[in-house]
Design a protein around this motif. Structure first.
Motif, short mmCIF file in Angstrom:
data_model
loop_
_atom_site.label_atom_id
_atom_site.label_comp_id
_atom_site.label_asym_id
_atom_site.label_seq_id
_atom_site.Cartn_x
_atom_site.Cartn_y
_atom_site.Cartn_z
N PHE A 274 22.17 -2.30 20.10
CA PHE A 274 20.90 -1.87 19.50
C PHE A 274 20.42 -0.59 20.19
O PHE A 274 20.76 -0.33 21.35
N TYR B 84 17.15 -10.07 18.87
CA TYR B 84 18.26 -10.49 18.02
C TYR B 84 17.95 -11.81 17.32
O TYR B 84 18.23 -11.98 16.12
N LYS C 97 26.88 -7.08 19.94
CA LYS C 97 25.87 -6.45 19.08
C LYS C 97 25.11 -5.40 19.90
O LYS C 97 24.55 -5.72 20.95
N THR D 262 15.13 -11.04 14.56
CA THR D 262 15.41 -10.10 13.47
C THR D 262 16.88 -9.99 13.12
O THR D 262 17.23 -9.23 12.21
N SER D 263 17.75 -10.72 13.84
CA SER D 263 19.20 -10.58 13.68
C SER D 263 19.65 -9.15 13.96
O SER D 263 20.67 -8.69 13.42
N GLY D 264 18.86 -8.46 14.76
CA GLY D 264 19.21 -7.09 15.13
C GLY D 264 18.90 -6.06 14.06
O GLY D 264 19.33 -4.90 14.19
N ASP D 265 18.14 -6.44 13.03
CA ASP D 265 17.82 -5.52 11.94
C ASP D 265 16.47 -4.83 12.23
O ASP D 265 15.43 -5.49 12.30
N VAL D 266 16.51 -3.52 12.39
CA VAL D 266 15.29 -2.76 12.68
C VAL D 266 14.31 -2.81 11.51
O VAL D 266 13.09 -2.83 11.72
N PHE D 267 14.83 -2.83 10.30
CA PHE D 267 13.95 -2.88 9.12
C PHE D 267 13.15 -4.19 9.09
O PHE D 267 11.98 -4.20 8.71
N VAL D 268 13.80 -5.28 9.49
CA VAL D 268 13.08 -6.55 9.56
C VAL D 268 11.98 -6.47 10.63
O VAL D 268 10.85 -6.93 10.41
#
Length: 295
Positions: A62, A101, A60, A104-110
């Motif tokens: 980022f 990670y 993953k 947020t599971s790697g989600d920038v929006f989260v």
């Protein structure tokens, strides 16, 4: 022979596919973690070329650059319970890839959503402890520094990100408050205008009075000088007339009578009631008598 060539070609293709699935590249602007069936086995992969076990491992990646979270304008209350509309933004970057990670599971929006909630709460608390003047001009930098330090600790522990900066782009008043402030400012400016206008009128009256006084003084001085000049001229004229009268009194009387005749008969509408044989017409009577004697 053909079967052997086909097998070799197939083996080569499989080897290439396995090699492509086994290698991965992490750029200088990226951070990465390696997962084994969803579990983190390498929490911070450095930039460069790396290898992994196909199917078993998953990578993953980022963005390691500074991110900007531009918040929507929010309404806050100051210490005096006055409402303000605050437009702010946050600069942040990933500090701990594993925590980021996991959170947020790697989600920038989260990450932005969670961070926006923390910033909103922090700004609400900071504005609630300060007056309108302090948040607008006096303590804005101090407010931003305190909020950044507090949120940085929370963000690193919860999200694995570092808060670089928090800034307020602008602070506005709500439309209803802006209208009341505008009306108050307008009333204040009108009051100041009336004061300046009143002072100007007083100053103008003083200037006008001084000008009138100077005009009267100048006219009086001019009149005095004119009377003095006129008196001096009359005195000189009287002296000249007296001198001439002494030289030939009869001619002087005759000349003065001619001037009197000219001034008296100059207008066509003048009416005189005078004795014909009076002193006024003595020279005319004498001239008529001389004419008759001559005849």
């Amino acid at each position: 022979m053909k079967g052997t060539s086909f097998a070799i070609l197939f083996a080569a293709l499989v080897a290439i596919l396995i090699a492509s699935q086994s290698m991965y590249v992490v750029n200088e602007t990226q951070r990465a973690v390696v997962l084994r069936f969803g579990e983190i086995v390498d929490a911070d992969v450095k930039p460069g070329l790396h290898f992994k076990i196909p199917i078993v491992n998953e990578v993953k990646k980022f963005d390691a650059r500074i991110q900007t979270m531009d918040s929507r304008p929010q309404r806050y209350l100051t210490l005096e319970k006055k409402a303000v509309i605050v437009d702010s933004y946050v600069k942040w970057r990933i500090e701990s890839v594993a925590k980021f990670y996991q959170a947020t599971s790697g989600d920038v929006f989260v990450a932005n959503r969670v961070l926006s909630s923390r910033v909103d709460t922090g700004l609400r608390n900071q504005f609630g402890e300060r007056t309108m003047h302090e948040v607008v001009s006096g303590q804005r930098d101090q407010l931003m520094t305190e909020l950044r330090d507090k949120l940085d600790k929370v963000a690193q522990s919860e999200l694995g990100i570092k808060i670089i900066d928090i800034r307020v782009k602008r602070i506005d008043l709500p439309p209803d408050v802006s209208e009341s402030v505008y009306q108050r400012m307008r009333t204040e400016r009108e009051r100041e205008a009336r004061e300046h206008r009143s002072k100007g009128l007083e100053l103008a009256e003083g200037i006008r009075a001084d000008a009138d006084r100077q005009r009267v003084v100048i006219e009086a001085d001019a009149q005095r000088d004119a009377e003095m000049i006129r008196g001096d001229g009359d005195a000189k004229a009287a002296a000249i007339y007296s001198k001439v009268y002494k030289q030939d009194p009869k001619f002087y009387d005759f000349y003065r009578s001619l001037q009197a005749y000219r001034d008296s008969f100059e207008g066509n509408k003048d009416l005189f009631v005078i004795q014909p044989d009076g002193e006024f017409f003595k020279y005319l009577n004498n001239s008529n008598g001389k004419k008759e004697t001559a005849k």
